[in-house]
Scaffold this motif. Sequence first.
Motif, mmCIF file in Angstrom:
data_model
loop_
_atom_site.group_PDB
_atom_site.id
_atom_site.type_symbol
_atom_site.label_atom_id
_atom_site.label_comp_id
_atom_site.label_asym_id
_atom_site.label_seq_id
_atom_site.Cartn_x
_atom_site.Cartn_y
_atom_site.Cartn_z
ATOM 1 N N GLU A 77 0.828 -1.195 0.000
ATOM 2 C CA GLU A 77 0.000 0.000 0.000
ATOM 3 C C GLU A 77 0.867 1.252 0.000
ATOM 4 O O GLU A 77 1.777 1.391 0.807
ATOM 5 C CB GLU A 77 -0.904 0.001 1.227
ATOM 6 C CG GLU A 77 -1.965 1.053 1.181
ATOM 7 C CD GLU A 77 -3.011 0.882 2.266
ATOM 8 O OE1 GLU A 77 -3.786 1.830 2.435
ATOM 9 O OE2 GLU A 77 -3.039 -0.161 2.929
ATOM 10 N N CYS A 79 0.619 5.366 0.182
ATOM 11 C CA CYS A 79 -0.228 6.500 0.542
ATOM 12 C C CYS A 79 0.522 7.768 0.185
ATOM 13 O O CYS A 79 1.531 8.093 0.803
ATOM 14 C CB CYS A 79 -0.536 6.474 2.039
ATOM 15 S SG CYS A 79 -1.163 4.898 2.624
ATOM 16 N N THR A 101 -4.232 1.069 9.209
ATOM 17 C CA THR A 101 -3.647 -0.066 8.494
ATOM 18 C C THR A 101 -3.430 -1.222 9.461
ATOM 19 O O THR A 101 -2.951 -1.026 10.572
ATOM 20 C CB THR A 101 -2.292 0.348 7.867
ATOM 21 O OG1 THR A 101 -2.504 1.492 7.036
ATOM 22 C CG2 THR A 101 -1.692 -0.766 7.039
ATOM 23 N N ASN A 105 0.344 -5.466 8.082
ATOM 24 C CA ASN A 105 0.703 -4.832 6.807
ATOM 25 C C ASN A 105 1.563 -3.588 6.975
ATOM 26 O O ASN A 105 1.885 -2.940 5.987
ATOM 27 C CB ASN A 105 -0.565 -4.474 6.029
ATOM 28 C CG ASN A 105 -1.190 -5.687 5.405
ATOM 29 O OD1 ASN A 105 -0.856 -6.813 5.743
ATOM 30 N ND2 ASN A 105 -2.102 -5.476 4.499
ATOM 31 N N HIS A 106 1.961 -3.247 8.189
ATOM 32 C CA HIS A 106 2.785 -2.050 8.376
ATOM 33 C C HIS A 106 4.070 -2.115 7.561
ATOM 34 O O HIS A 106 4.494 -1.121 6.993
ATOM 35 C CB HIS A 106 3.112 -1.832 9.856
ATOM 36 C CG HIS A 106 1.976 -1.241 10.612
ATOM 37 N ND1 HIS A 106 2.084 -0.879 11.933
ATOM 38 C CD2 HIS A 106 0.692 -0.939 10.261
ATOM 39 C CE1 HIS A 106 0.929 -0.388 12.360
ATOM 40 N NE2 HIS A 106 0.079 -0.413 11.353
ATOM 41 N N THR A 109 3.572 -1.080 3.816
ATOM 42 C CA THR A 109 2.880 0.191 3.600
ATOM 43 C C THR A 109 3.903 1.319 3.621
ATOM 44 O O THR A 109 4.794 1.329 4.460
ATOM 45 C CB THR A 109 1.823 0.415 4.709
ATOM 46 O OG1 THR A 109 0.928 -0.693 4.720
ATOM 47 C CG2 THR A 109 1.039 1.682 4.468
#
Length: 176
Positions: A77, A79, A101, A105-106, A109
């Motif tokens: 992900e 951002c 989040t 998944n940190h 990301t």
Amino acid sequence: LNTGNTVNAICGEKESASNNASANYTASDKSSLSSSSHVKLVAFSFKQYGFTLIRSWLDPFYEQFGRGPHAVVPTVELCFVEWGFLSFLRRLFLEDVKRRTAVENHGLTALVFGGINEFCEPLLVPNKFTGYVTLLDKHNRVRWKGCGVPHPHELEYLVKACHDLIEEEKNMVDEE
């Protein structure tokens, strides 16, 4: 993604910043994409509203394929914060993204400040106010793309496309 922008990877409680986006992102967790499949879903958004919209894609996707670096189909992900000068507020942005989040998944990301045109133009992304999901094969080719709030049939197509790519990958391995 090597635009010279400030990137912050979200790795548990660690934060790191760099002027080389690709080096920083991959250095955040060398095993980030160590799954049995090379298929991956990349989700990206440019505004807070878009970040909220991609949750409507990701939550059902996680139910099918799992979360984190060892999911059947891992999710990366990105951002984006459009204006690079806002990087002085990076801690505030990071805390917001971390909160929204999944902890698993940190490490997959990243928060990117500035330079969104270099990212948008090659992917033909016309609308910076929505969120996008892109399914990539093992050669990082875009095989499927969605945006906004998904209709139920679009989620079904995404899941089917993932299964088809995984099967295609298995068949290629069997032929070798």
